[in-house]
Design an enzyme around this catalytic site. Structure first.
Site, short mmCIF file in Angstrom:
data_model
loop_
_atom_site.label_atom_id
_atom_site.label_comp_id
_atom_site.label_asym_id
_atom_site.label_seq_id
_atom_site.Cartn_x
_atom_site.Cartn_y
_atom_site.Cartn_z
N HIS A 1 13.44 3.25 39.40
CA HIS A 1 13.71 1.93 38.85
C HIS A 1 12.68 0.97 39.46
O HIS A 1 12.23 1.19 40.59
CB HIS A 1 15.12 1.54 39.27
N ASP B 1 17.74 5.16 46.94
CA ASP B 1 18.28 4.19 46.00
C ASP B 1 19.58 4.79 45.47
O ASP B 1 19.56 5.72 44.66
CB ASP B 1 17.27 3.95 44.88
N GLN C 1 22.86 4.31 41.31
CA GLN C 1 23.54 5.08 40.25
C GLN C 1 24.38 6.23 40.80
O GLN C 1 25.04 6.93 40.03
CB GLN C 1 22.50 5.64 39.26
N LYS D 1 28.02 -2.15 40.07
CA LYS D 1 28.07 -0.93 39.25
C LYS D 1 29.28 -0.07 39.61
O LYS D 1 29.47 1.01 39.06
CB LYS D 1 26.78 -0.12 39.43
N CYS E 1 14.21 -0.93 32.96
CA CYS E 1 13.52 -1.27 34.22
C CYS E 1 12.77 -0.08 34.79
O CYS E 1 12.69 0.11 36.00
CB CYS E 1 14.48 -1.84 35.26
#
Lengths: 140, 408
Positions: free
Chosen positions: B121, B198, B201, B224, B362
Site C-alpha cells: 500500500h 503493515d 489488513q 478496519k 492506493c
C-alpha cells in the site's frame, strides 16, 4: 437512481467509438492530468494557432464516463477561440452542478445525468480540466 | 457471542440503498461499527471525559484508566510482552511513518538497503522512498510470482547484509496474499535488519502474535476492525523503541523542559505528543473485546468459507478475471469484469445497493504490475453472508448484460 440516466446511448457510443483518440505525429503541446483518487489518466494534445484551437487529440485510461467525456470535449473544442474554449469548460462545470446548459455540440448534454452520481463527476470533468489547463498554458 | 445474528449489532447494515438492502462489501477500506463500540465511545464522553495523565481529579483518573486500559487490551490482542510497546497513533499510516521518520532515518546510511515488496500500500512504500531519498539508502523490492505471492528464495536473494529494514504487508489489500512474515523476519534478522509489518489488513481478520512472528514493528488501524476512525497503534520491541527519538514534540511527551533543552517521558508516552485520541482508544478497546468474544479463529474461519464461496461463484461469471492466488488467501476478491471499467462496475452495483471498492486501492505500482489501470474489489468481514455474495454475483451478471447491451 436510474442507470439509463447515466449511461445514455450517446455516451456509450463515444466510449465505443472514441473521436480524436490518438496522438499528433508532430506539433501541438501536451497536458497530462491524473485523477489521483481513482487512477484515471488523460494525455491531451492541442494545436493552437492564431488564438484558435485547430485540433485536439487524447489518449488515456479511464471509465466510460471519463473517456466519453474526453471524446466529446476534443470534438467540441475544435475551431473555438481560447476564450470560447474556456467558456465551454465553464458551461460544462455548470452542467455538472445540475444547471440546465445547452451546447452547440449537443452530445455533451447527455452527460447531464452524471450530476445524479456525485462520485462520478470527477470522472466527467477530467478531460475538461486538462483542456482548461492547456488553454491557460497557450495563453501565456 | 457467535456469528449468527451478529448483523443485529451493526445498525448501519440495516438500511436500504437505492431501494435495495445494503450489501456492504468494502470492509477492507473500513469496517462498520457495532453498537458495543458506539456505546463505549458515547459512555466515555457522557461519564468519564477528561484529559489523561495530568488532572488530579476523579474524571482525570477515570479517563487515564480507560486510555491505559485500552493500551493493555491492544497488548493482549497482539500478544506483545509489555504495554509500553504499544504506541497509539492515528492509524497504520502514522505508525509506519513514525518508524520511518524516527528509526529508519537514524539508522540508514548511503549504501544501506530498505527491502519492501511491489504489493505494498502507498503507506508502506512512500515513507521508505522518503527515507531512501534523504539518507541515500537504496529501496529494493522482493519480486513477485505471477499469482502475486513471493518465494522465500527471492526474499533470501533480495535481503543482504546491507539491508537495514525489511517492511512488508501481512495481507495484501489487493491480492489477498498472506505473506510469510515469520520467515521474512527470520531472514531479516539473520542479515542484521529489522522487520516492519503493515498489519492493516491482517489484524482485523486473524489471530496475530507479534512474539511468535518475531517482528520488530507492527502497525495497524482500528477503523478496519470495528473501532472508530483516527485510532491505531504501533507495536515496537521495547529495546528498539527505547533507542528512538520522538518525531512529534509538545505536551504529554516531556519529562523536563528548560528554556533550551528538554527531556522525554518514558515509553510509550514520549511518542504520544499532545492530547491523545482518548475516545478512539476507548473505542478500540471495546472493538477488541467485541472481536475477542466472538474469537478471531471463528472470524477467520467464517471469512475463509465466504471467500472460497465467492471465488467459486465469481469464477462462473463469463469474462470475470480474479487477481491473486487461488488458495491461502484473505477475505477479499479483486477482479475486473471484461472490458468494463471498475468504476462503471461499482456504479452499477451501487444502484443495486452493493458497496464495493473500485480504483487503484492506493497501490499504483501493484496496479502497473497487474497491468490493470484499476480493479474492483469485494471484501468481507464477520457480518457478511453467502446470501450477499449471491446478490453480488447476480448483480455482476446484470452489469455485464447492461454493458453488453449498451455498448452493443
Amino acid at each position: 437512481m436510474q442507470l439509463d440516466d447515466l449511461y445514455r446511448r450517446v455516451i456509450m457510443d463515444h466510449y465505443k467509438n472514441p473521436r480524436n483518440r490518438g496522438q499528433f505525429e508532430d506539433g501541438g503541446f501536451t497536458i497530462d492530468l491524473n485523477n489521483p483518487t481513482c487512477g484515471d489518466k488523460i494525455s491531451l494534445q492541442m494545436k493552437v494557432e492564431d488564438g484558435v484551437v485547430q485540433d485536439a487529440r487524447y489518449t488515456g485510461e479511464g471509465c466510460s464516463i471519463s473517456m466519453s467525456s474526453a471524446s466529446m470535449m476534443t470534438d467540441a473544442v475544435k475551431g473555438k477561440t481560447l476564450e470560447e474554449a474556456l467558456q465551454l469548460a465553464e458551461n460544462f462545470s455548470q452542467l455538472m452542478q445540475g444547471n440546465n446548459v445547452e451546447f452547440e455540440y449537443e452530445d455533451i448534454e447527455a452527460l447531464s445525468g452524471v450530476n445524479k452520481f456525485p462520485a462520478r463527476i470527477k470522472c466527467a470533468t477530467l478531460a475538461w480540466n486538462a483542456m482548461r489547463k492547456g488553454i491557460e498554458q497557450a495563453k501565456q | 457471542m457467535n456469528l449468527s445474528g451478529i448483523r443485529e449489532y451493526f445498525p448501519v447494515l440495516n438500511q436500504e440503498i437505492n431501494g435495495h438492502p445494503l450489501v456492504y462489501l468494502d470492509s477492507a477500506a473500513t469496517s462498520q461499527k457495532p453498537v458495543q463500540v458506539l456505546e463505549a465511545v458515547k459512555r466515555y464522553y457522557e461519564m468519564d471525559n477528561a484529559n489523561v495523565h495530568r488532572g488530579v481529579h476523579t474524571l482525570g483518573s477515570r479517563a487515564t484508566d480507560a486510555y491505559e486500559g485500552a493500551r493493555d487490551k491492544v497488548r493482549g490482542f497482539l500478544n506483545a510482552r509489555h504495554p509500553e510497546e504499544i504506541i497509539f497513533t492515528r492509524g497504520t499510516t502514522t505508525a509506519l511513518n513514525l518508524v520511518a521518520a524516527s528509526y529508519a532515518r537514524a539508522v540508514c546510511r548511503e549504501g544501506d538497503e530498505i527491502v519492501i515488496t511491489p504489493m505494498e500500500h502507498h503507506s508502506n512504500l512512500i515513507p521508505w522512498q522518503q527515507v531512501a531519498r534523504v539518507t541515500g539508502a537504496t529501496l529494493k523490492y522482493i519480486p513477485l510470482q505471477p499469482d502475486g505471492t513471493m518465494t522465500l528464495e527471492d526474499a533470501e536473494a533480495t535481503i543482504t547484509s546491507n539491508t537495514k529494514i525489511v517492511s512488508a504487508t501481512y495481507v495484501s489489500n489487493v491480492l489477498g496474499v498472506i505473506n510469510p512474515i515469520k520467515e521474512l523476519a527470520a531472514i531479516a534478522h539473520r542479515n542484521g535488519a529489522v522487520m516492519v509489518v503493515d498489519g492493516a489488513q491482517s489484524t482485523p481478520h486473524m489471530k496475530v502474535d507479534v512474539q511468535d512472528l518475531d517482528c520488530d514493528f507492527y502497525a495497524f488501524s482500528g477503523h478496519k476492525m470495528c473501532a472508530p476512525t483516527g485510532i491505531g497503534a504501533l507495536y515496537g520491541k521495547k529495546e528498539l523503541l527505547e533507542k528512538m527519538e520522538p518525531v512529534e514534540f509538545g505536551g504529554e511527551m516531556i519529562d523536563h523542559v528548560d528554556l533550551h533543552e528538554s527531556t522525554w517521558k518514558e515509553l510509550p508516552w514520549r511518542f504520544e505528543g499532545g492530547t491523545p485520541i482518548i475516545a478512539g482508544a476507548v473505542g478500540l478497546g471495546a472493538a477488541i473485546d467485541f472481536l475477542s468474544e466472538i474469537g478471531m479463529d471463528a472470524i477467520a474461519e467464517h471469512e475463509h468459507r465466504l471467500t472460497a464461496y465467492a471465488m467459486d461463484r465469481m469464477s462462473e461469471i463469463e469474462d470475470l478475471v480474479i487477481y491473486g492466488p487461488r488458495e491461502h488467501r484473505a477475505g477479499l476478491v479483486t477482479f475486473n469484469l471484461g472490458d468494463i471499467h471498475a468504476h462503471d462496475v461499482s456504479t452499477v452495483l451501487d444502484t443495486k445497493g452493493i458497496a464495493i471498492r473500485a480504483g487503484h486501492h492506493c497501490c499504483q505500482p501493484l496496479m502497473r504490475w497487474l497491468k490493470a489501470s484499476s480493479t474492483a474489489r469485494a471484501s468481507f468481514y464477520l457480518y457478511n453472508t453467502e446470501d450477499e455474495i449471491d446478490r453480488l454475483v447476480s448483480a455482476l451478471n446484470q452489469t455485464k448484460e447492461f454493458f453488453d447491451h449498451a455498448i452493443g
